[in-house]
Design an enzyme around this catalytic site. Structure first.
Site, short mmCIF file in Angstrom:
data_model
loop_
_atom_site.label_atom_id
_atom_site.label_comp_id
_atom_site.label_asym_id
_atom_site.label_seq_id
_atom_site.Cartn_x
_atom_site.Cartn_y
_atom_site.Cartn_z
N GLU A 49 98.74 21.00 98.17
CA GLU A 49 99.94 21.42 98.88
C GLU A 49 100.58 20.20 99.52
OE1 GLU A 49 99.18 24.53 101.70
OE2 GLU A 49 98.87 26.05 100.15
N ASP A 60 103.90 24.90 112.57
CA ASP A 60 102.91 23.83 112.55
C ASP A 60 102.58 23.35 113.96
OD1 ASP A 60 102.51 23.47 109.69
OD2 ASP A 60 104.62 22.89 109.67
#
Length: 271
Positions: A49, A60
């Site tokens: 990824e 995040d």
């Protein structure tokens, strides 16, 4: 059959689990991403990824936010991301690559142009954090028409309806976010993961990967015992940001080799 589907089929036949590392393109060095990818693939990463840097990565945690900020400061955008995929593909034709990021960079680039260029570069799947499945069936259809897998997140708070929606529009695999909150946060409850994965499988006819909170071989093995894939991001980004340019790829490879070894201890036990 897509590269992602082929990888999962081969692993299932071997009784093995997929290892999916995440790195941010352009971090910690603008010219190191391809070297890190090649080292991780050689060490046993099954799918990679790639984080597309974005200025407001709301899902995040601070580690990956800092990585995105550093990459943006180096001028890393969608063009550079796709260039790195092309360079990786020139040396590795087998390991699937998934772009993970947010809607804004894709929409600024142009959706149709993005899909065409991603396909041409050798991308296999796309995970857009802020595209819920019920709102992007057209985008998912455009990806699938180009032979790319639209990948979606599920969370501990996901309803049965959300699971059904994801099962309807996703392909490749689904990514179960094992913690409430942002990447790198909190303590992983493997018992809760073990309860959730069968529920997800009741609605989703594709492999289930689990990420968020997996930091080492021990937690990876515990998650691998119940999931089809283990996704590790924050721990790798944190490791790489401490490495010199000369050592960064080798360090990433060693980390992956340790996780791969732990996952392979499960071989056949949960096939």
């Amino acid at each position: 059959m897509s590269r992602i589907a082929a990888v999962f089929e081969a692993l299932k036949a071997q009784g093995r689990k997929a290892l999916i590392p995440y790195i941010t393109v352009g971090d910690p060095y603008a010219d190191a991403t391809v070297d890190i990818m090649l080292a991780m693939a050689k060490a046993g990463a099954d799918i990679i990824e790639l984080g597309v840097p974005f200025s407001d990565p709301m899902a995040d945690g601070p580690v990956i936010q800092r990585a995105a900020e550093r990459a943006l400061a180096k001028g890393i955008g969608m063009r550079e991301v796709l260039a790195d995929v092309r360079a990786f593909r020139a040396k590795n034709a087998a390991t699937p690559v998934v772009l993970m990021g947010y809607a804004n960079p894709i929409e600024r680039y142009g959706i149709d142009r993005f899909v065409a260029d991603a396909k041409a570069a050798g991308v296999d799947g796309v995970l857009v954090v802020d595209y819920p499945p019920e709102e992007c069936e057209a985008f998912a259809g455009t990806l699938r028409a180009a032979g790319l897998d639209p990948i979606f997140l599920l969370a501990p708070t996901s309803t049965e309806q959300r699971m059904k929606d994801v099962g309807r529009v996703a392909s490749g695999y689904v990514y179960y976010v094992s913690l409430k909150g942002v990447t790198g946060a909190g303590h992983l409850d493997t018992a809760e993961v073990a309860r959730m994965v069968p529920r997800i499988r009741g609605h989703v006819r594709m492999p289930v990967g689990v990420g968020f909170g997996i930091r080492d071989a021990q937690t990876a093995k515990a998650v691998g015992a119940v999931a089809d894939a283990v996704v590790i991001g924050t721990a790798i980004v944190q490791l790489l940001e401490t490495q010199s340019r000369d050592n960064v790829a080798a360090a990433g490879g060693r980390f992956i080799a340790d996780i791969r070894s732990a996952l392979d201890e499960l071989q056949g036990a949960h096939a």
